[in-house]
Design a protein around this motif. Structure first.
Motif, PDB file in Angstrom:
ATOM      1  N   LEU A  21       0.814  -1.217   0.000  1.00 15.14           N
ATOM      2  CA  LEU A  21       0.000   0.000   0.000  1.00 15.14           C
ATOM      3  C   LEU A  21       0.853   1.275   0.000  1.00 15.14           C
ATOM      4  CD1 LEU A  21      -2.747  -1.037   2.587  1.00 15.14           C
ATOM      5  CD2 LEU A  21      -3.123  -0.579   0.148  1.00 15.14           C
ATOM      6  N   PRO A  22       0.335   2.364  -0.549  1.00 17.62           N
ATOM      7  CA  PRO A  22       1.084   3.627  -0.565  1.00 17.62           C
ATOM      8  C   PRO A  22       1.532   4.094   0.817  1.00 17.62           C
ATOM      9  CG  PRO A  22      -0.764   3.759  -2.069  1.00 17.62           C
ATOM     10  CD  PRO A  22      -0.915   2.455  -1.338  1.00 17.62           C
ATOM     11  N   CYS A  23       0.731   3.812   1.849  1.00 14.82           N
ATOM     12  CA  CYS A  23       1.105   4.222   3.208  1.00 14.82           C
ATOM     13  C   CYS A  23       2.173   3.338   3.816  1.00 14.82           C
ATOM     14  CB  CYS A  23      -0.130   4.246   4.111  1.00 14.82           C
ATOM     15  SG  CYS A  23      -0.885   2.614   4.353  1.00 14.82           S
ATOM     16  N   MET A  24       2.511   2.220   3.141  1.00 12.20           N
ATOM     17  CA  MET A  24       3.536   1.296   3.644  1.00 12.20           C
ATOM     18  C   MET A  24       4.758   1.374   2.717  1.00 12.20           C
ATOM     19  SD  MET A  24       2.167  -0.204   6.416  1.00 12.20           S
ATOM     20  CE  MET A  24       2.421  -1.947   6.680  1.00 12.20           C
ATOM     21  N   ASP A  25       4.954   0.367   1.841  1.00 14.00           N
ATOM     22  CA  ASP A  25       6.123   0.355   0.954  1.00 14.00           C
ATOM     23  C   ASP A  25       5.871   1.030  -0.386  1.00 14.00           C
ATOM     24  OD1 ASP A  25       7.530  -0.939   2.893  1.00 14.00           O
ATOM     25  OD2 ASP A  25       7.354  -2.939   1.998  1.00 14.00           O
ATOM     26  N   ASN A  26       4.596   1.289  -0.704  1.00 17.41           N
ATOM     27  CA  ASN A  26       4.227   1.976  -1.942  1.00 17.41           C
ATOM     28  C   ASN A  26       4.786   1.265  -3.178  1.00 17.41           C
ATOM     29  OD1 ASN A  26       2.962   3.979  -3.466  1.00 17.41           O
ATOM     30  ND2 ASN A  26       4.753   5.312  -3.447  1.00 17.41           N
ATOM     31  N   ASP A  27       4.559  -0.050  -3.244  1.00 18.40           N
ATOM     32  CA  ASP A  27       5.003  -0.846  -4.395  1.00 18.40           C
ATOM     33  C   ASP A  27       3.822  -1.113  -5.327  1.00 18.40           C
ATOM     34  OD1 ASP A  27       7.736  -1.154  -3.936  1.00 18.40           O
ATOM     35  OD2 ASP A  27       7.402  -2.785  -2.517  1.00 18.40           O
ATOM     36  N   GLU A  28       3.995  -0.795  -6.601  1.00 20.50           N
ATOM     37  CA  GLU A  28       2.920  -0.994  -7.578  1.00 20.50           C
ATOM     38  C   GLU A  28       2.945  -2.376  -8.210  1.00 20.50           C
ATOM     39  OE1 GLU A  28       2.171   2.054 -10.433  1.00 20.50           O
ATOM     40  OE2 GLU A  28       2.896   3.640  -9.110  1.00 20.50           O
ATOM     41  N   TYR A  29       4.004  -3.146  -7.993  1.00 21.53           N
ATOM     42  CA  TYR A  29       4.103  -4.474  -8.597  1.00 21.53           C
ATOM     43  C   TYR A  29       4.437  -5.520  -7.541  1.00 21.53           C
ATOM     44  CZ  TYR A  29       3.846  -2.384 -13.201  1.00 21.53           C
ATOM     45  OH  TYR A  29       3.402  -1.700 -14.305  1.00 21.53           O
ATOM     46  N   ARG A  30       3.881  -6.687  -7.735  1.00 19.52           N
ATOM     47  CA  ARG A  30       4.125  -7.823  -6.858  1.00 19.52           C
ATOM     48  C   ARG A  30       4.113  -9.063  -7.732  1.00 19.52           C
ATOM     49  NH1 ARG A  30       5.832  -9.221  -1.828  1.00 19.52           N
ATOM     50  NH2 ARG A  30       4.878  -7.276  -1.047  1.00 19.52           N
ATOM     51  N   ARG A  31       5.208  -9.814  -7.722  1.00 22.80           N
ATOM     52  CA  ARG A  31       5.309 -11.045  -8.511  1.00 22.80           C
ATOM     53  C   ARG A  31       5.066 -10.807  -9.993  1.00 22.80           C
ATOM     54  NH1 ARG A  31       1.509 -14.000  -4.050  1.00 22.80           N
ATOM     55  NH2 ARG A  31       3.109 -14.496  -2.510  1.00 22.80           N
TER      56      ARG A  31
END
Length: 298
Positions: free
Chosen positions: A89-99
């Motif tokens: 999530l943006p409030c955490m690691d703000n990563d747009e991709y996973r796997r």
């Protein structure tokens, strides 16, 4: 090694089939949340936790609780997936991709990302509690539910996440980093193996050994993850590297350096294998699985 790879492929396939039986049907006015949950659950991954649960149960002969074990295999993967959704999530690691795919919030919106993570945790306990139906071992199932709750909550994964988030952009002392790793990563791995042992009717002493094995595997796994975030191949990992540096996170690598990180992974893995041998139960596959998880490149 080729024989292990073939066995691993078969066991992963078996695990995938079990998990998919417990996914929610995408129906009703609220079906968007089911779609987001299933999108996340079907996004790939190594299924490490349910696989370790299955193999630990197999190590102790299942104890007549194979069906009950399947409920908890699905539940542990739901909880793990919920943590990944929230981590991105943006409030955490703000990563747009996973796997290699859009992360859940990027695909469905931040609001649905939050709700999908929450929904998977709740659904996990619904699926786990269904194991009481028809079981001949209700006490074991009750123990397993308690373990699942403890290792998910404030004394487990979520507790580790709290300290991790609070210390973002701050230097993290070694003792707090160890605390984060033992809870945020280690707790669910410990739950996976311990639930497998408990449901199979393992003795209390052996359950203690399983907990220690799992904690060492969890620490080594997380330190290897730190190494891969610096040295890994984004195509193999299915996500960008350098997330820890971008978010100014202290890791074992930033604290101790790559060489010492590699040495610690080796030490922890050797200790875990030694403890596994002390159970005096032959399971070459489980030993090879643990070695593979700790030395993985993705």
């Amino acid at each position: 090694m080729p024989e292990f790879k073939e066995m691993l492929a078969d066991r992963v396939k078996e695990t995938e089939e079990i998990i998919k039986r417990y996914l929610p049907e995408e129906a009703g006015f609220q079906r968007t949340i089911m779609k987001a949950m299933n999108y996340s659950m079907n996004a790939g991954g190594k299924r490490i936790r349910p696989l370790l649960m299955l193999e630990t149960g197999r190590l102790f002969g299942f104890g007549g609780a194979r069906k009950e074990l399947e409920h908890f295999m699905a539940a542990i993967e739901m909880i793990h997936t919920s943590s990944l959704i929230h981590d991105d999530l943006p409030c955490m690691d703000n990563d747009e991709y996973r796997r290699g795919k859009k992360s859940t919030w990027a695909a469905f919106g931040e609001d649905m990302g939050v709700l999908a993570g929450d929904a998977l945790i709740v659904e996990a306990f619904s699926v786990a509690s269904d194991a009481f139906s028809g079981t001949e071992h209700p006490y074991r199932v009750g123990q397993a539910v308690r373990i699942l709750a403890e290792k998910t909550g404030i004394y487990g994964m979520i507790g580790g996440q709290v300290v991790d988030v609070e210390l973002t952009n701050q230097p993290v002392p070694a003792d707090k980093l160890d605390f984060i790793y033992r809870l945020k990563t280690g707790a669910l791995l410990e739950a996976s193996m311990l639930i497998g042992a408990v449901l199979a009717g393992a003795e209390e002493e052996d359950c203690g050994k399983i907990s220690r094995i799992a904690l060492n595997v969890g620490l080594a796994f997380q330190i290897q993850d730190d190494i891969l975030d610096v040295m890994g191949d984004p195509e193999l990992l299915g996500k960008p590297v350098g997330s820890d540096e971008r978010n100014a996170k202290t890791t074992f690598v930033t604290l101790k350096g790559l060489d010492e990180a590699r040495e610690e992974v080796k030490r922890l893995s050797e200790e875990a294998i030694s403890q596994l041998h002390s159970l005096n139960r032959e399971d070459t596959f489980l030993e090879q699985l643990i070695r593979m998880l700790i030395t993985r490149e993705k």
